[in-house]
Design a protein around this motif. Sequence first.
Motif, PDB file in Angstrom:
ATOM      1  N   ARG A  30       0.867  -1.187   0.000  1.00 35.86           N
ATOM      2  CA  ARG A  30       0.000   0.000   0.000  1.00 35.86           C
ATOM      3  C   ARG A  30       0.896   1.227   0.000  1.00 35.86           C
ATOM      4  O   ARG A  30       1.808   1.320   0.825  1.00 35.86           O
ATOM      5  CB  ARG A  30      -0.902   0.026   1.239  1.00 35.86           C
ATOM      6  CG  ARG A  30      -1.558   1.385   1.436  1.00 35.86           C
ATOM      7  CD  ARG A  30      -2.609   1.379   2.515  1.00 35.86           C
ATOM      8  NE  ARG A  30      -3.776   0.616   2.085  1.00 35.86           N
ATOM      9  CZ  ARG A  30      -4.935   0.612   2.731  1.00 35.86           C
ATOM     10  NH1 ARG A  30      -5.077   1.330   3.831  1.00 35.86           N
ATOM     11  NH2 ARG A  30      -5.944  -0.106   2.300  1.00 35.86           N
ATOM     12  N   HIS A  82      -7.764  -0.026  -5.654  1.00 34.56           N
ATOM     13  CA  HIS A  82      -7.770  -0.841  -4.445  1.00 34.56           C
ATOM     14  C   HIS A  82      -8.491  -2.130  -4.850  1.00 34.56           C
ATOM     15  O   HIS A  82      -9.660  -2.348  -4.509  1.00 34.56           O
ATOM     16  CB  HIS A  82      -8.517  -0.088  -3.349  1.00 34.56           C
ATOM     17  CG  HIS A  82      -8.318  -0.641  -1.959  1.00 34.56           C
ATOM     18  ND1 HIS A  82      -7.724  -1.864  -1.708  1.00 34.56           N
ATOM     19  CD2 HIS A  82      -8.645  -0.119  -0.752  1.00 34.56           C
ATOM     20  CE1 HIS A  82      -7.705  -2.069  -0.392  1.00 34.56           C
ATOM     21  NE2 HIS A  82      -8.249  -1.024   0.202  1.00 34.56           N
ATOM     22  N   ARG A 103      -9.810   5.716  -4.243  1.00 33.63           N
ATOM     23  CA  ARG A 103      -9.392   4.502  -4.969  1.00 33.63           C
ATOM     24  C   ARG A 103     -10.468   3.426  -4.859  1.00 33.63           C
ATOM     25  O   ARG A 103     -10.595   2.567  -5.730  1.00 33.63           O
ATOM     26  CB  ARG A 103      -8.065   4.003  -4.410  1.00 33.63           C
ATOM     27  CG  ARG A 103      -8.076   3.727  -2.912  1.00 33.63           C
ATOM     28  CD  ARG A 103      -6.671   3.482  -2.438  1.00 33.63           C
ATOM     29  NE  ARG A 103      -6.550   3.368  -0.996  1.00 33.63           N
ATOM     30  CZ  ARG A 103      -5.450   3.705  -0.331  1.00 33.63           C
ATOM     31  NH1 ARG A 103      -4.413   4.206  -0.973  1.00 33.63           N
ATOM     32  NH2 ARG A 103      -5.376   3.539   0.969  1.00 33.63           N
ATOM     33  N   VAL A 104     -11.229   3.472  -3.751  1.00 28.77           N
ATOM     34  CA  VAL A 104     -12.320   2.503  -3.584  1.00 28.77           C
ATOM     35  C   VAL A 104     -13.339   2.685  -4.716  1.00 28.77           C
ATOM     36  O   VAL A 104     -13.797   1.714  -5.327  1.00 28.77           O
ATOM     37  CB  VAL A 104     -12.993   2.697  -2.201  1.00 28.77           C
ATOM     38  CG1 VAL A 104     -14.233   1.826  -2.069  1.00 28.77           C
ATOM     39  CG2 VAL A 104     -11.998   2.410  -1.088  1.00 28.77           C
ATOM     40  N   ARG A 128     -15.621   7.789   2.306  1.00 29.10           N
ATOM     41  CA  ARG A 128     -15.016   8.718   3.273  1.00 29.10           C
ATOM     42  C   ARG A 128     -14.430   9.929   2.536  1.00 29.10           C
ATOM     43  O   ARG A 128     -13.913   9.782   1.428  1.00 29.10           O
ATOM     44  CB  ARG A 128     -13.889   7.987   4.025  1.00 29.10           C
ATOM     45  CG  ARG A 128     -13.159   8.789   5.058  1.00 29.10           C
ATOM     46  CD  ARG A 128     -12.145   7.902   5.787  1.00 29.10           C
ATOM     47  NE  ARG A 128     -11.044   7.502   4.919  1.00 29.10           N
ATOM     48  CZ  ARG A 128      -9.935   8.205   4.741  1.00 29.10           C
ATOM     49  NH1 ARG A 128      -9.788   9.374   5.365  1.00 29.10           N
ATOM     50  NH2 ARG A 128      -8.977   7.766   3.956  1.00 29.10           N
ATOM     51  N   GLN A 167     -11.544  12.027   1.758  1.00 31.11           N
ATOM     52  CA  GLN A 167     -10.115  11.691   1.825  1.00 31.11           C
ATOM     53  C   GLN A 167      -9.306  12.958   2.125  1.00 31.11           C
ATOM     54  O   GLN A 167      -8.603  13.495   1.260  1.00 31.11           O
ATOM     55  CB  GLN A 167      -9.667  11.083   0.499  1.00 31.11           C
ATOM     56  CG  GLN A 167     -10.547   9.953  -0.003  1.00 31.11           C
ATOM     57  CD  GLN A 167     -10.190   8.611   0.601  1.00 31.11           C
ATOM     58  OE1 GLN A 167      -9.057   8.164   0.487  1.00 31.11           O
ATOM     59  NE2 GLN A 167     -11.152   7.969   1.248  1.00 31.11           N
ATOM     60  N   PRO A 220     -16.576   1.588   2.926  1.00 29.77           N
ATOM     61  CA  PRO A 220     -15.327   0.818   3.043  1.00 29.77           C
ATOM     62  C   PRO A 220     -14.646   0.957   4.397  1.00 29.77           C
ATOM     63  O   PRO A 220     -13.755   0.152   4.705  1.00 29.77           O
ATOM     64  CB  PRO A 220     -14.446   1.425   1.942  1.00 29.77           C
ATOM     65  CG  PRO A 220     -14.947   2.831   1.787  1.00 29.77           C
ATOM     66  CD  PRO A 220     -16.428   2.756   2.041  1.00 29.77           C
ATOM     67  N   GLN A 221     -15.034   1.984   5.157  1.00 33.10           N
ATOM     68  CA  GLN A 221     -14.398   2.324   6.435  1.00 33.10           C
ATOM     69  C   GLN A 221     -12.955   2.785   6.214  1.00 33.10           C
ATOM     70  O   GLN A 221     -12.334   2.376   5.250  1.00 33.10           O
ATOM     71  CB  GLN A 221     -14.449   1.157   7.404  1.00 33.10           C
ATOM     72  CG  GLN A 221     -15.879   0.690   7.663  1.00 33.10           C
ATOM     73  CD  GLN A 221     -15.966  -0.128   8.925  1.00 33.10           C
ATOM     74  OE1 GLN A 221     -15.804   0.402  10.007  1.00 33.10           O
ATOM     75  NE2 GLN A 221     -16.221  -1.412   8.781  1.00 33.10           N
ATOM     76  N   PRO A 222     -12.390   3.574   7.088  1.00 33.37           N
ATOM     77  CA  PRO A 222     -12.996   4.079   8.321  1.00 33.37           C
ATOM     78  C   PRO A 222     -14.115   5.100   8.038  1.00 33.37           C
ATOM     79  O   PRO A 222     -14.029   5.874   7.104  1.00 33.37           O
ATOM     80  CB  PRO A 222     -11.815   4.754   9.028  1.00 33.37           C
ATOM     81  CG  PRO A 222     -10.832   5.099   7.951  1.00 33.37           C
ATOM     82  CD  PRO A 222     -11.004   4.070   6.903  1.00 33.37           C
TER      83      PRO A 222
HETATM   84  N1  ASP Z   1      -9.895   1.945   3.626  1.00 36.89           N
HETATM   85  C1  ASP Z   1     -10.176   2.460   2.308  1.00 36.89           C
HETATM   86  C2  ASP Z   1      -8.909   2.827   1.570  1.00 36.89           C
HETATM   87  O1  ASP Z   1      -7.843   2.442   1.953  1.00 36.89           O
HETATM   88  C3  ASP Z   1     -11.158   3.558   2.332  1.00 36.89           C
HETATM   89  C4  ASP Z   1     -10.724   4.816   3.005  1.00 36.89           C
HETATM   90  O2  ASP Z   1      -9.639   4.892   3.580  1.00 36.89           O
HETATM   91  O3  ASP Z   1     -11.509   5.749   2.952  1.00 36.89           O
HETATM   92  O4  ASP Z   1      -8.972   3.489   0.562  1.00 36.89           O
END
Ligand code: ASP
Length: 320
Positions: A114, A144, A178-179, A233, A235, A273-275
């Motif tokens: 990542r 992702h 990316r989600v 979320r 970002q 997708p969390q958080p």
């Molecule tokens: N956990 C997810 C990501 O890594 C979603 C996010 O962080 O908002 O993209």
Amino acid sequence: MLNQRRGDGSLRHLITLEGLPRAELDALLDHAQRYVCALGARPPMNRALAGVTLGNLFTEPSTRTRVSFELAARRLGAEVINLEVQLSSRAKGETMLDTIHTLESLHFDGFVIRDSEPGVVAHVAAHVAPHVSVFSAGEAHLSHPTQGLLDALTVRQHKGVRFDSLSIAIVGDIKHSRVARSAYDVFTGLGVGELRLIAPPALMPANGEFPDGRRFTTPEQGLRGADVVMMLRIQKERMAQAEIPDGEQYFARYGLTAPRLRLAKPDAIVMHPQPMNRGIEIDSEVADGPQSVIRDQVRNGVAVRMAVLESVLRPRPVRA
Ligand code: ASP
């Protein structure tokens, strides 16, 4: 773009879902479904990857993805080592590759990566030894892939395997997500009936991106009759301070509340997708309510990562 396949066409790396044919997506999801297990039951385990060593290289924070890749690998009998390696700085590029080659000499067979900088995952994949595989665990705002697969698996479990009759709404900070990009790849790859993008103009991706998405600037227009509502979320880490929307105003206009959710179909599912930023992009009443499948998404993450690791890493000789 890096070719993520071997000469025989099988997947050697998993860096993006873009262009994966429907049959391959379905096969991965079928494979993952076999690893899904009820909470409280003993999860399925086997030795399919016994003798394989994986390195987790995460230079951005992660809870679910890192832990579930690790659990997935262990449940298939692989060893996993969490490594502290500086990847992003191009100035340190050579050092990074030296480290990767050192790990290869220590018999690492794959790396789960990542990173916040576009291109780093593919850069590593382009330089690893031929028997080594690279798995993206989230690349910048771009992709992702295992999240995309777990999201598709979650939709399939609740709405069936036919995506062509579904209307899926992705809501929020699509521009930096990316989600959302991997969701777009997998849902369009599975032939989704309609994909809606709901975001304030400042958080809408550039024209030309998400070409098959229908764009809406208010949830009131975009949520009507949706089967799936996927919240994102904000970002903040990918925005300049001045771009970050005010939380209260954002919630008032875009937050998923119970009345807004009633615009979607009565049996619509709610994903995230969390958080989660409760009270900014989603109300707790909805996040914890009967239509929420957010916990299923987390559970499916392990099953999907087992299927991906096994599909990519299994076709290899036990001893070279
Ligand atoms: N956990 C997810 C990501 O890594 C979603 C996010 O962080 O908002 O993209």
